[in-house]
Write a protein that holds these residues in place. Structure first.
Motif, short mmCIF file in Angstrom:
data_model
loop_
_atom_site.label_atom_id
_atom_site.label_comp_id
_atom_site.label_asym_id
_atom_site.label_seq_id
_atom_site.Cartn_x
_atom_site.Cartn_y
_atom_site.Cartn_z
N GLN A 81 8.59 -0.21 -12.84
CA GLN A 81 7.67 -1.27 -12.40
C GLN A 81 7.14 -0.98 -11.00
N PHE A 113 4.56 1.81 -11.19
CA PHE A 113 3.30 1.29 -11.75
C PHE A 113 2.53 0.48 -10.70
N LYS A 114 3.26 -0.28 -9.91
CA LYS A 114 2.62 -1.11 -8.88
C LYS A 114 2.00 -0.25 -7.79
N CYS A 115 2.69 0.83 -7.41
CA CYS A 115 2.20 1.71 -6.36
C CYS A 115 1.04 2.59 -6.81
N PRO A 158 -1.41 2.19 -9.69
CA PRO A 158 -1.96 1.47 -10.85
C PRO A 158 -2.99 2.26 -11.66
N ASP A 159 -3.60 3.25 -11.06
CA ASP A 159 -4.64 4.02 -11.76
C ASP A 159 -4.12 5.33 -12.35
N ASP A 198 -2.40 -0.06 -20.13
CA ASP A 198 -2.53 -1.03 -19.04
C ASP A 198 -1.16 -1.30 -18.45
N THR A 199 -0.80 -0.57 -17.41
CA THR A 199 0.52 -0.74 -16.81
C THR A 199 0.64 -2.01 -15.98
N ARG A 200 -0.49 -2.66 -15.73
CA ARG A 200 -0.45 -3.89 -14.95
C ARG A 200 0.07 -5.08 -15.75
N SER A 201 -0.26 -5.10 -17.04
CA SER A 201 0.07 -6.29 -17.84
C SER A 201 1.21 -6.07 -18.83
N THR A 240 4.84 -4.98 -20.26
CA THR A 240 6.18 -4.86 -19.69
C THR A 240 6.77 -3.49 -19.99
#
Length: 584
Positions: free
Chosen positions: A179, A182-184, A186-187, A288-291, A293
């Motif tokens: 997580q 993914f946050k660091c 995002p693209d 889509d790693t933002r949404s 889990t």
């Protein structure tokens, strides 16, 4: 009855005894970690190292040379993980009589322990008292306490996210770090991979559990070393691992998987004991790693891994596809229907005839199953048997099908008809049950079926994984007059050496050897038949569909054929009418 924290409670009680009753600070030091911190009751009892603790102990020896008496004590311990534990204690202590300021003290002691070199060591001790008479002596350094507890909290958090055996991330640790990545980034495009060691139970049973554990630790260490920037790995459970890799396309991923595979088992000891390690891996490329889990991604990687054919002797990996989610739903539906299928009599007995290769006369059959639901849907065995094995439903199912076979054979005997041998498939999972052979014989004997008319059939992979059990089973089968058949021989799993170890009666050759046009394969085919005959085994070839194939097999001296040339699997009633005739 022992409980999880009893060992910690005993160590805490021993530590209290050494400190208060015996003043044996030298022996007490053996219970302390090198990086222990200690917050005591008085102002000079804040220690940040083991050396500081021991200096304070020496000072106490000079000041107080009497022996304390513990009037009451209560200890409670809990293991937070395999490496971290906590104990709480309440004690009523009487000071030596020459101490003038008080005679009894109520004290509370909390200790954080860590397992070090196999023993529990105290890493933090906090002693306090609710007694107002010590108010002037008591000290609480907020900054020291905060730093100490932050340190302990970090240790506990890390342990909660670390696999106790391999010391890499567990599931929660992997999810948390993925997580964060993914946050660091995002693209960035990533691949979430879940892989398992094929037939790990076989490795444990053949080489021992200590070797199995060593293999898991080796793979974990090498997997962690194989991770680059923006990548992380973990052990999810048992022999299942996960890894998050930067994804740069399928060709790059193929090369990366091959590199990782080589790295995982590069250690010399694996080659020295000739241990073969094969992996099944599922790969999911999140869009889509933002949404989404991380656990959802792992579930999809698992579906991909489970889609791979079992018992194939090579590394395999598969990418997740949407149809797998539908397959997962279908499997869940099958498992739900399975609970009542036997009561509803939905499992129907079919028999596929087997014929003499030279005369083409029907000489027996193989018992098969079709699951016919009330809504008209028919489920084939390849859709549910492996599921039943995975969810411990196969034992009841196999014995139920055996009983159906025996019921019809008993009916034919009572009608005065001449029986033909029937092969019954049994799962490798069945023979792990201690009562299986007794239950098997009980059903057969209840219907008074002569044992020579039943052949006990197991796939060749079972003969490898359950080698010792199979040898014992073979002896018991022969002692009782049953025959033993090795099914699917030639699927690439077993070694020829197996045939010299297990005393089978029938060798069933998989149709893949018959279908091959490769000259070498045909030579192997011929030699396998010759070898089986030299060991007094009959040979059955599956998938015989044409007269050309039958004639070819005749030239190789194959004994029995099974396939569409003689007929597809048919309802047991039709098989009985067509092939089970009255005695001459």
């Amino acid at each position: 009855m022992n409980h999880e924290g009893e060992e910690l409670e005993n160590r805490a009680a021993r530590l209290a005894d050494l400190y208060f009753r015996k003043h044996d600070y030298h022996q007490m030091a053996e219970y302390l970690a090198d990086d222990v911190t200690w917050i005591g009751i008085s102002k000079d009892r804040i220690c940040l190292t083991k050396d500081e603790v021991l200096k304070v102990m020496e000072m106490e020896m000079k000041v107080t040379d009497g022996i304390y008496e513990i009037l009451q004590e209560w200890h409670y311990g809990i293991e937070v993980s395999e490496r971290v534990g906590v104990t709480l204690a309440i004690l009523k202590v009487r000071t030596p009589k020459k101490e003038l300021y008080m005679t009894e003290i109520d004290t509370r002691i909390s200790i954080v322990w860590k397992r070090q070199d196999g023993d529990w060591k105290a890493v933090h001790i906090h002693q306090s008292t609710p007694d107002d008479r010590l108010a002037g002596l008591a000290a609480f350094n907020a900054e020291v306490a905060r730093n100490t507890y932050n340190k302990i909290n970090d240790v506990i958090k890390k342990e909660a996210r670390t696999d106790s055996m391999t010391r890499i991330n567990n599931m929660e640790g992997f999810v948390e770090q993925a997580q964060y990545i993914f946050k660091c980034y995002p693209d960035q495009k990533f691949a979430v991979i879940k892989f398992g060691i094929r037939d790990f139970r076989f490795i444990n049973r053949t080489y021992g559990f200590s070797t199995g554990d060593r293999l898991l630790k080796t793979i974990a260490r090498n997997l962690e070393e194989a991770c680059g920037r923006r990548e992380v790995c973990g052990r999810i459970e048992k022999d299942i691992f996960s890894i998050l890799l930067v994804y740069e396309g399928e060709n790059s991923m193929r090369r990366r998987m091959e590199e990782i595979r080589r790295e995982l088992t590069k250690d010399g000891w694996i080659k020295e004991i000739e241990l073969e390690v094969w992996l099944n891996a599922g790969i999911y490329i999140p869009t889509d790693t933002r949404s989404e889990t991380v656990k959802g991604m792992l579930d999809k990687a698992l579906m991909a891994m489970q889609s791979i054919q079992k018992y194939v002797k090579e590394d395999r990996y598969a990418y997740y596809s949407e149809w797998m989610l539908q397959q997962h739903y279908n499997n869940s539906q099958i498992l739900e229907w399975a609970s009542s299928a036997i009561e509803k009599k939905e499992f129907k007995l079919y028999i596929q005839p087997q014929f003499d290769m030279k005369t083409e006369n029907i000489v027996g059959g193989e018992a098969l199953c079709r699951w016919e639901l009330s809504n008209g849907l028919v489920i084939m065995p390849n859709e549910f048997v492996s599921l039943f094995e995975d969810y411990n439903l196969i034992y009841r199912f196999d014995l139920y099908m055996l009983e159906l076979v025996c019921r019809y054979m008993n009916k034919w005997m009572k009608e005065g008809k001449q029986l033909k041998p029937v092969s019954v498939n049994q799962s490798r999972a069945d023979i792990e049950q201690d009562s299986f052979f007794e239950d098997f014989c009980s059903i057969v004997d209840r219907y008074e079926i002569p044992h020579e008319y039943l052949t006990f059939e197991l796939t060749e992979s079972a003969f490898i994984e359950e080698g010792n059990r199979i040898m014992k089973l073979a002896r018991e089968l022969h002692r009782k007059g049953f025959k033993l058949a090795i099914d699917d021989f030639g699927t690439g799993y077993a070694s020829l050496n197996m045939l010299s170890v297990v005393s089978g009666d029938i060798l069933k050759i998989d149709k893949s050897l018959l279908e091959s046009d490769n000259r070498r394969t045909r030579v192997i085919f011929e030699k396998v038949i010759e070898m089986a005959h030299n060991m007094d085994m009959k040979v059955v070839c599956e998938g015989v569909e044409t007269q050309e194939q039958r004639k070819f097999l005749c030239r190789l001296n194959c004994d029995i054929g099974q396939g569409f040339l003689a007929g597809k699997a048919m309802k047991v009633e039709d098989y009985g009418k067509r092939y089970i005739k009255g005695r001459l």
